[in-house]
Scaffold this motif. Structure first.
Motif, short mmCIF file in Angstrom:
data_model
loop_
_atom_site.label_atom_id
_atom_site.label_comp_id
_atom_site.label_asym_id
_atom_site.label_seq_id
_atom_site.Cartn_x
_atom_site.Cartn_y
_atom_site.Cartn_z
N TYR A 105 0.82 -1.22 0.00
CA TYR A 105 0.00 0.00 0.00
C TYR A 105 0.85 1.27 0.00
CZ TYR A 105 1.21 0.40 4.88
OH TYR A 105 1.93 0.52 6.05
N GLU A 106 2.16 1.13 0.29
CA GLU A 106 3.03 2.31 0.36
C GLU A 106 3.48 2.80 -1.02
OE1 GLU A 106 5.63 2.36 4.16
OE2 GLU A 106 5.99 0.44 3.22
N ARG A 107 3.34 1.97 -2.01
CA ARG A 107 3.92 2.30 -3.32
C ARG A 107 3.30 3.55 -3.93
NH1 ARG A 107 7.35 -1.66 -4.58
NH2 ARG A 107 7.02 -3.71 -3.67
N PRO A 108 4.15 4.32 -4.65
CA PRO A 108 5.57 4.12 -4.86
C PRO A 108 6.40 4.52 -3.65
CG PRO A 108 4.87 6.13 -5.95
CD PRO A 108 3.64 5.50 -5.39
N ILE A 109 7.44 3.73 -3.40
CA ILE A 109 8.31 3.99 -2.25
C ILE A 109 9.76 3.74 -2.62
CG2 ILE A 109 7.99 1.63 -1.34
CD1 ILE A 109 8.16 3.09 1.50
N GLY A 110 10.63 4.57 -2.06
CA GLY A 110 12.06 4.43 -2.31
C GLY A 110 12.79 4.02 -1.04
N ILE A 111 13.85 3.24 -1.21
CA ILE A 111 14.76 2.93 -0.11
C ILE A 111 15.91 3.92 -0.18
CG2 ILE A 111 16.49 1.26 0.68
CD1 ILE A 111 14.50 -0.96 -0.02
N GLN A 112 16.18 4.60 0.93
CA GLN A 112 17.26 5.59 0.93
C GLN A 112 18.50 5.05 1.63
OE1 GLN A 112 17.87 9.28 3.26
NE2 GLN A 112 17.36 10.36 1.37
N LEU A 113 19.64 5.19 0.96
CA LEU A 113 20.92 4.70 1.48
C LEU A 113 21.88 5.85 1.75
CD1 LEU A 113 21.50 1.83 -1.14
CD2 LEU A 113 20.58 1.56 1.19
N CYS B 119 25.18 -2.38 -1.51
CA CYS B 119 23.93 -2.13 -0.79
C CYS B 119 22.78 -1.81 -1.75
CB CYS B 119 24.12 -0.98 0.20
SG CYS B 119 25.04 -1.53 1.63
N ALA B 120 23.11 -1.23 -2.88
CA ALA B 120 22.08 -1.00 -3.89
C ALA B 120 21.52 -2.34 -4.37
CB ALA B 120 22.64 -0.19 -5.05
N GLU B 121 22.41 -3.35 -4.52
CA GLU B 121 21.96 -4.69 -4.93
C GLU B 121 21.06 -5.31 -3.86
OE1 GLU B 121 25.25 -7.21 -5.89
OE2 GLU B 121 26.19 -5.71 -7.19
N ILE B 122 21.48 -5.19 -2.59
CA ILE B 122 20.68 -5.74 -1.48
C ILE B 122 19.32 -5.06 -1.42
CG2 ILE B 122 20.53 -5.94 1.05
CD1 ILE B 122 23.64 -6.06 1.06
N SER B 123 19.31 -3.73 -1.57
CA SER B 123 18.07 -2.96 -1.50
C SER B 123 17.14 -3.28 -2.66
CB SER B 123 18.38 -1.45 -1.48
OG SER B 123 19.16 -1.13 -0.36
N THR B 124 17.72 -3.51 -3.82
CA THR B 124 16.92 -3.86 -5.01
C THR B 124 16.14 -5.14 -4.76
OG1 THR B 124 18.50 -2.76 -6.47
CG2 THR B 124 17.02 -4.36 -7.48
N ALA B 125 16.76 -6.08 -4.05
CA ALA B 125 16.10 -7.36 -3.75
C ALA B 125 14.88 -7.18 -2.86
CB ALA B 125 17.10 -8.31 -3.09
N ALA B 126 14.80 -6.06 -2.12
CA ALA B 126 13.62 -5.78 -1.27
C ALA B 126 12.45 -5.24 -2.09
CB ALA B 126 14.00 -4.79 -0.17
N LYS C 203 31.32 9.33 -8.39
CA LYS C 203 31.75 7.93 -8.47
C LYS C 203 30.80 7.02 -7.70
CE LYS C 203 36.12 5.40 -8.08
NZ LYS C 203 37.46 5.40 -7.47
N MET C 204 30.39 7.46 -6.52
CA MET C 204 29.48 6.68 -5.69
C MET C 204 28.11 6.53 -6.36
SD MET C 204 28.43 7.35 -1.70
CE MET C 204 30.08 7.04 -1.06
N THR C 205 27.63 7.62 -6.90
CA THR C 205 26.32 7.59 -7.58
C THR C 205 26.37 6.65 -8.77
OG1 THR C 205 26.00 9.89 -6.92
CG2 THR C 205 24.51 9.02 -8.59
N GLU C 206 27.46 6.70 -9.51
CA GLU C 206 27.63 5.83 -10.68
C GLU C 206 27.62 4.36 -10.25
OE1 GLU C 206 30.11 6.39 -14.79
OE2 GLU C 206 31.12 6.91 -12.91
N ALA C 207 28.26 4.07 -9.12
CA ALA C 207 28.30 2.69 -8.63
C ALA C 207 26.89 2.20 -8.28
CB ALA C 207 29.20 2.60 -7.40
N VAL C 208 26.09 3.07 -7.68
CA VAL C 208 24.72 2.70 -7.32
C VAL C 208 23.87 2.50 -8.59
CG1 VAL C 208 22.60 3.50 -6.18
CG2 VAL C 208 24.81 3.79 -5.05
N VAL C 209 23.99 3.43 -9.54
CA VAL C 209 23.23 3.35 -10.79
C VAL C 209 23.53 2.03 -11.51
CG1 VAL C 209 22.95 4.34 -13.11
CG2 VAL C 209 22.96 5.84 -11.10
N LYS C 210 24.80 1.63 -11.52
CA LYS C 210 25.20 0.41 -12.23
C LYS C 210 24.80 -0.86 -11.49
CE LYS C 210 29.11 2.32 -14.81
NZ LYS C 210 30.59 2.44 -14.89
N SER C 211 24.47 -0.72 -10.19
CA SER C 211 24.18 -1.91 -9.36
C SER C 211 22.69 -2.24 -9.27
CB SER C 211 24.74 -1.70 -7.95
OG SER C 211 26.12 -1.53 -7.99
#
Length: 329
Positions: A65-73, A84-91, A125-133
């Motif tokens: 019922y919360e959707r759309p919802i984002g996980i913030q890291l 952590c982006a990979e782990i969060s994606t699995a949720a 660099k960090m943002t790019e790593a998250v985008v690619k993950s």
């Protein structure tokens, strides 16, 4: 119509800010019910998630019922943030958000949150790593800069967009300001006006009334507004702003009974999600906010925060409804 990739958010979305120890599922439930269009989890430590810390893991809990919802890291290590982006994606959230705005010492002094405003190459660099993950849309929340001498948000917005973020929320203060002084939305407006910027730009900071929401919408041209502190104990802020934007008229404020009913709903969810003991304990921080402005509420607040018993708390809340309804008639 504001969109983040395929996520439709409506004509002028109102976002619930991620707030530590506040925007958990019970709080998000009452905000969603009152009109929040997009919500985020409390910010989650990448180090805690990698270590499989129970508190960090629990913050990944999201509900349909919360959707759309984002996980913030948030975090300070590029590789860890990617994992952590990979782990969060699995949720299975709808998007991943990166916190480059938190000003508090124990975050910023560890090289995370707003600290990245002092090292833009590392932020990129960090943002790019998250985008690619992740295959999910990635968004960012940040501030104008570290201090008055480094208000670099115009450059930051372009560079973040160029490496693939799909929306940007900007808080109208620097890190040094923390939450003091008035938020300055001038640069937020300039980011939105930049012809190179094609992603949604959301403004954040000091929106606490419907008329201010309308004024800032018109003056700065943002795609939507993120609301934080004004929603604590007052989830009705979302419906009141929406009503005012559509009609130009004020919505009747919640009655005492409505305040009590939503407070009970919040308490019930808190207990379901955290268990009896912790659910009751962590609800204590909310009572003052739900009943802000009521004269002589303090004796009731003391009883509410001291009681460990669910039935007793419900009884006290009913007393509040009866007493203050009588007083206000």
């Amino acid at each position: 119509m504001a969109k983040i990739r395929e996520i439709e958010l409506g004509e002028f979305p109102l976002l619930l800010a991620p707030m530590e120890d506040v925007s958990d599922p019970p709080f998000r439930a009452v905000c969603k019910e009152n009109g929040a269009d997009l919500m985020y989890t409390e910010f989650i430590s990448s180090e805690g998630l990698i270590r499989d810390a129970a508190k960090s893991r629990q913050k990944l809990d999201i509900f349909e019922y919360e959707r759309p919802i984002g996980i913030q890291l948030f975090g300070s290590d590029v590789e860890t943030m990617g994992k952590c982006a990979e782990i969060s994606t699995a949720a299975q959230p709808d998007l991943i958000d990166i916190n480059y705005g938190c000003p508090v010492k124990n975050v910023a002094c560890r090289g995370a949150g707003a600290a990245l405003l002092q090292d833009i190459p590392k932020m990129i660099k960090m943002t790019e790593a998250v985008v690619k993950s992740t295959h999910l849309p990635v968004t960012v929340k940040t501030r104008l800069g570290w201090d008055d001498n480094t208000k670099n948000i115009l450059e930051v917005a372009e560079r973040l967009q160029d490496i693939g973020i799909e929306a940007l929320t900007i808080h109208g203060r620097t890190r040094v300001q923390m939450y003091k002084g008035e938020a300055d939305w001038t640069l937020i407006g300039k980011v939105k006006e930049n012809p190179r910027i094609r992603i949604p730009i959301f403004g954040n900071g000091d929106i606490d009334t419907p008329e201010k929401a309308l004024e800032y919408k018109n003056r700065y041209g943002v795609d939507g507004i993120m609301i934080g502190r004004a929603s604590i104990g007052y989830p009705w802020i979302f419906r009141e702003i929406k009503h005012y934007l559509h009609t130009g008229e004020y919505l009747t404020p919640p009655t005492i009974q409505e305040r009590v009913d939503v407070c009970k709903k919040h308490l019930d969810f808190s207990i379901r999600w955290k268990g009896d003991k912790l659910g009751i304990f962590e609800m204590r921080r909310h009572y003052t906010n739900y009943f802000k402005g009521l004269d002589h509420f303090k004796p009731y607040r003391m009883r509410l925060v001291e009681s460990p018993d669910y039935a007793d708390i419900l009884s006290i809340l009913d007393e509040v409804a009866n007493h203050f309804n009588t007083v206000m008639i």
